[in-house]
Design a protein around this motif. Structure first.
Motif, short mmCIF file in Angstrom:
data_model
loop_
_atom_site.label_atom_id
_atom_site.label_comp_id
_atom_site.label_asym_id
_atom_site.label_seq_id
_atom_site.Cartn_x
_atom_site.Cartn_y
_atom_site.Cartn_z
N TYR A 1 0.84 -1.20 0.00
CA TYR A 1 0.00 0.00 0.00
C TYR A 1 0.87 1.25 0.00
O TYR A 1 1.87 1.30 0.73
N TRP B 1 -4.72 6.54 1.83
CA TRP B 1 -4.18 5.24 1.43
C TRP B 1 -4.64 4.88 0.02
O TRP B 1 -5.78 5.17 -0.35
N GLY C 1 -3.84 -0.74 -2.70
CA GLY C 1 -3.01 -1.92 -2.50
C GLY C 1 -2.75 -2.65 -3.80
O GLY C 1 -3.60 -2.70 -4.69
#
Length: 126
Positions: free
Chosen positions: A94, A116, A119
């Motif tokens: 990530y 974030w 991923g």
């Protein structure tokens, strides 16, 4: 801020991969971009980080000398070059942004990062 990670895949032990993280939205000169990873059944762990402006970088001991974090501000993209990959590097990776870090600090703590990416899976095979 939105982060888009890419570049994961399947690679043999000893091989290389380069991950990319494209950032949109406002970043600040003091902002920090980081890479974290999470293997099945394990907690998310810090991998590397770099300031949005400047050359200071920070690495986890487990990847020091094998991974290199870099940044292209014109493309608003942060990279993680991973060489000498090991089986234990298998994880979802990530990218994250800490927009307003404590002055002079590049944090290894995931809860310090505000945004974030989704991923990207890295699988290292023997």
């Amino acid at each position: 801020v939105q982060l888009q990670a890419s570049g994961g895949g399947l690679v043999q032990a000893g091989g290389s991969l380069r991950l990319s993280c494209a950032a949109s939205g406002r970043m600040f000169s003091s902002s920090v971009m980081g890479w974290f990873r999470q293997a099945p059944g394990k907690e998310r762990e810090f991998v590397a980080a770099i300031r949005w402006i400047g050359s200071r970088t920070y690495y986890a001991d487990s990847v020091k000398g094998r991974f290199t974090i870099s940044r292209d501000n014109a493309k608003r993209t942060v990279y993680l070059q991973m060489n000498g990959l090991k089986l234990e590097d298998t994880a979802v990776y990530y990218c994250a942004a800490d927009l307003h870090p404590v002055v002079g600090v590049i944090s290894k703590r995931a809860d310090e990062y505000d945004y974030w990416g989704q991923g990207t899976q890295v699988t290292v095979s023997s």
